[in-house]
Design a protein around this motif. Structure first.
Motif, PDB file in Angstrom:
ATOM      1  N   GLY A  27      -3.002   2.546 -10.594  1.00 25.05           N
ATOM      2  CA  GLY A  27      -1.663   3.012 -11.359  1.00 25.05           C
ATOM      3  C   GLY A  27      -1.388   4.631 -11.163  1.00 25.05           C
ATOM      4  N   ALA A  28      -2.195   5.187 -10.468  1.00 28.09           N
ATOM      5  CA  ALA A  28      -2.105   6.724 -10.448  1.00 28.09           C
ATOM      6  C   ALA A  28      -0.791   7.133  -9.485  1.00 28.09           C
ATOM      7  N   GLY A  29       0.044   6.324  -9.082  1.00 27.60           N
ATOM      8  CA  GLY A  29       1.109   6.818  -8.238  1.00 27.60           C
ATOM      9  C   GLY A  29       1.022   6.764  -6.643  1.00 27.60           C
ATOM     10  N   LYS A  30       0.020   5.868  -6.236  1.00 29.08           N
ATOM     11  CA  LYS A  30      -0.225   5.977  -4.699  1.00 29.08           C
ATOM     12  C   LYS A  30       0.928   5.381  -4.001  1.00 29.08           C
ATOM     13  N   THR A  31       1.656   4.238  -4.544  1.00 28.04           N
ATOM     14  CA  THR A  31       2.847   3.570  -4.235  1.00 28.04           C
ATOM     15  C   THR A  31       3.865   4.468  -4.136  1.00 28.04           C
ATOM     16  N   THR A  32       4.226   4.911  -5.097  1.00 28.10           N
ATOM     17  CA  THR A  32       5.155   5.924  -5.265  1.00 28.10           C
ATOM     18  C   THR A  32       5.268   7.202  -4.686  1.00 28.10           C
ATOM     19  N   ASN A 141      -1.069  13.885 -10.384  1.00 27.80           N
ATOM     20  CA  ASN A 141       0.296  13.486 -10.608  1.00 27.80           C
ATOM     21  C   ASN A 141       0.595  13.690 -12.002  1.00 27.80           C
ATOM     22  N   PHE A 143       2.405  12.948 -14.942  1.00 23.71           N
ATOM     23  CA  PHE A 143       3.302  12.118 -15.558  1.00 23.71           C
ATOM     24  C   PHE A 143       3.767  12.544 -17.004  1.00 23.71           C
ATOM     25  N   GLU A 144       5.051  12.196 -17.351  1.00 27.95           N
ATOM     26  CA  GLU A 144       5.609  12.899 -18.711  1.00 27.95           C
ATOM     27  C   GLU A 144       4.560  12.627 -19.815  1.00 27.95           C
ATOM     28  N   ASP A 170       4.724  15.699  -8.507  1.00 32.66           N
ATOM     29  CA  ASP A 170       5.444  14.649  -8.896  1.00 32.66           C
ATOM     30  C   ASP A 170       5.617  13.592  -7.832  1.00 32.66           C
TER      31      ASP A 170
HETATM   32  N1  LIG Z   1       6.681   9.749 -15.201  1.00 29.07           N
HETATM   33  C1  LIG Z   1       6.044   9.458 -13.962  1.00 29.07           C
HETATM   34  N2  LIG Z   1       5.937   8.287 -13.484  1.00 29.07           N
HETATM   35  C2  LIG Z   1       5.245   8.022 -12.398  1.00 29.07           C
HETATM   36  C3  LIG Z   1       5.008   9.014 -11.247  1.00 29.07           C
HETATM   37  N3  LIG Z   1       4.515   8.391 -10.289  1.00 29.07           N
HETATM   38  C4  LIG Z   1       4.362   7.098 -10.706  1.00 29.07           C
HETATM   39  N4  LIG Z   1       4.945   6.854 -11.799  1.00 29.07           N
HETATM   40  C5  LIG Z   1       4.954   5.566 -12.319  1.00 29.07           C
HETATM   41  O1  LIG Z   1       4.007   4.883 -12.624  1.00 29.07           O
HETATM   42  C6  LIG Z   1       3.753   3.531 -12.417  1.00 29.07           C
HETATM   43  C7  LIG Z   1       2.657   3.447 -11.229  1.00 29.07           C
HETATM   44  O2  LIG Z   1       2.903   3.873 -10.048  1.00 29.07           O
HETATM   45  P1  LIG Z   1       2.398   3.238  -8.733  1.00 29.07           P
HETATM   46  O3  LIG Z   1       3.047   4.257  -7.569  1.00 29.07           O
HETATM   47  O4  LIG Z   1       2.904   1.583  -8.577  1.00 29.07           O
HETATM   48  O5  LIG Z   1       0.971   3.594  -8.717  1.00 29.07           O
HETATM   49  P2  LIG Z   1      -0.077   2.883  -7.917  1.00 29.07           P
HETATM   50  O6  LIG Z   1      -1.040   4.100  -7.727  1.00 29.07           O
HETATM   51  O7  LIG Z   1       0.424   2.575  -6.527  1.00 29.07           O
HETATM   52  O8  LIG Z   1      -0.744   1.713  -8.672  1.00 29.07           O
HETATM   53  P3  LIG Z   1      -1.801   0.358  -8.042  1.00 29.07           P
HETATM   54  O9  LIG Z   1      -1.266  -0.073  -6.699  1.00 29.07           O
HETATM   55  O10 LIG Z   1      -1.418  -0.670  -9.054  1.00 29.07           O
HETATM   56  O11 LIG Z   1      -3.067   0.962  -8.100  1.00 29.07           O
HETATM   57  C8  LIG Z   1       4.961   3.208 -11.760  1.00 29.07           C
HETATM   58  O12 LIG Z   1       5.677   2.498 -12.926  1.00 29.07           O
HETATM   59  C9  LIG Z   1       5.749   4.542 -11.438  1.00 29.07           C
HETATM   60  O13 LIG Z   1       7.085   4.337 -11.552  1.00 29.07           O
HETATM   61  C10 LIG Z   1       5.256  10.292 -11.990  1.00 29.07           C
HETATM   62  O14 LIG Z   1       4.977  11.327 -11.268  1.00 29.07           O
HETATM   63  N5  LIG Z   1       5.685  10.702 -13.108  1.00 29.07           N
END
Ligand SMILES: Nc1nc2c(ncn2[C@@H]2O[C@H](COP(=O)(O)OP(=O)(O)OP(=O)(O)O)[C@@H](O)[C@H]2O)c(=O)[nH]1
Ligand SMILES: [Mg+2]
Lengths: 201, 134
Positions: A27-32, A141, A143-144, A170
């Motif tokens: 959930g660190a934001g990799k996919t995002t 990353n 996050f707020e 971000d």
């Molecule tokens: N506020 C905020 N939310 C973020 C940011 N980056 C990601 N998110 C949110 O955090 C959540 C997890 O982001 P993902 O990009 O799915 O993270 P991930 O690392 O791919 O997660 P996994 O694949 O499950 O390990 C999502 O709901 C995103 O919308 C950011 O920079 N700021």
């Protein structure tokens, strides 16, 4: 008999291909991050693993072995017709180390995405890239609601070598992610130019 | 390096009738998870269609998936990862199919920058400039 399509036009360009890995905790934001700069597509591999967690060479006698689907994020950035950068979001679970090895081979560099609320989640990735001497940067990353950490504090908390850049980002913001990627490439250049960097570990 | 410890398996292994059920995703490769004599293809290696005159669709040894790969590569060279994502097939399966096509002379695979060797500084500068311009 028909002619191959390429026989009609000019030979297709064979671009130079490069890859950057995106690692980090759950959930660190990799996919995002990958989605912010590229058209993202899921990529999967179904490996048949032995009990020891290694891929097998063929599926003969698969009793006692199991298929594991490893999914990762995959993005393509066409920089020029002849230059393509691929992003690979590494699978989170540590038990897929064999797959990390495959992804890491030939990588230009890596981003370790850190979530300051759970900084320890990225220890494994930091360790991995240090040991393999793969140039990496840490992108925090922001996050707020998360306490704002200075880059220095993260540097110390992760016990990074002084040469490892730490940037705040971000992951949702294209411009911010572009800067992260530029930082990785610049760091890879420095890393290559300074052999001392390559022997710290 | 990549720890895939391969090179020990000789020819392709085929299933005979009394072999157990083929693990599903590898059914279309007839159980093979790697192709004979081939190094594990890098995910960003490019698969380029050979300029051949024969039409893969008339080649009955080829599965529809083989034909799909050739068709995509004829439009433009594709990386192994792109082919897997584009055809929604596991990477391992796509690798075997590409190996078959290479053996048949329908495609060739270009090697990316060798592992542990960074690309030219000039290429890295191009990457930085390309990213800035996005
Ligand atoms: N506020 C905020 N939310 C973020 C940011 N980056 C990601 N998110 C949110 O955090 C959540 C997890 O982001 P993902 O990009 O799915 O993270 P991930 O690392 O791919 O997660 P996994 O694949 O499950 O390990 C999502 O709901 C995103 O919308 C950011 O920079 N700021
Ligand atoms: Mg994800």
């Amino acid at each position: 008999m028909i002619l191959g399509r390429s026989a009609r036009g000019k030979a297709p360009v064979e671009p130079v291909t490069l890859k950057i890995l995106v690692a980090g905790g759950f959930g660190a934001g990799k996919t995002t991050l990958v989605g912010a700069v590229s058209e993202i597509r899921p990529l999967r591999t179904e490996e048949i693993l032995t009990e020891a967690g290694r891929p097998v060479d063929d599926t003969n006698g698969v009793e006692g072995k199991h298929t594991t689907t490893v999914a990762m994020d995959f993005g393509r950035i066409t920089l020029r017709e002849d230059l393509v950068l691929y992003l690979f979001g590494t699978p989170g679970q540590d038990r897929f180390w064999f797959f990390w090895d495959e992804l890491a081979t030939g990588a230009l560099g890596a981003v370790v995405l850190a979530d300051t609320r759970r900084l320890e989640d990225c220890f494994a990735a930091v360790d991995y890239f240090e040991r393999r001497r793969i140039p990496f940067i840490v992108a925090v990353n922001c996050f707020e609601g998360a306490e704002r950490h200075t880059a220095d504090a993260v540097q110390q908390a992760l016990d990074l070598d002084p040469g490892v850049p730490v940037v705040l980002c971000d992951a949702r913001d294209r411009q911010s992610v572009k800067e992260v990627l530029i930082e990785v490439v610049e760091h890879a250049m420095t890393f290559a130019a300074d052999p001392r960097q390559a022997v710290t570990s | 390096m990549s720890g895939d410890g391969q090179g020990t398996h000789g020819g392709a292994h085929w299933f005979d009738d009394d072999a157990g059920p083929v693990v599903r995703p590898y059914a279309m490769t007839r159980g093979r998870t790697s192709s004979a004599g081939q190094h594990r293809l890098d995910l960003i290696a490019l698969v380029v269609a050979e300029d051949v005159t024969h039409d893969p669709e008339t080649d009955h040894m080829l599965s529809p998936e083989h034909v799909d790969i050739v068709d995509l590569c004829r439009e433009a060279p594709q990386s192994v990862a792109e082919l897997a994502a584009g055809l929604d097939l596991p990477i391992g399966v796509v690798r075997v199919l590409i190996g078959d096509l290479a053996d048949d002379g329908l495609v060739h695979v270009t090697r990316p920058v060798p592992p542990a060797e960074l690309p030219d500084e000039s290429i890295l500068r191009d990457v930085i400039n390309g990213l800035r311009a996005l």
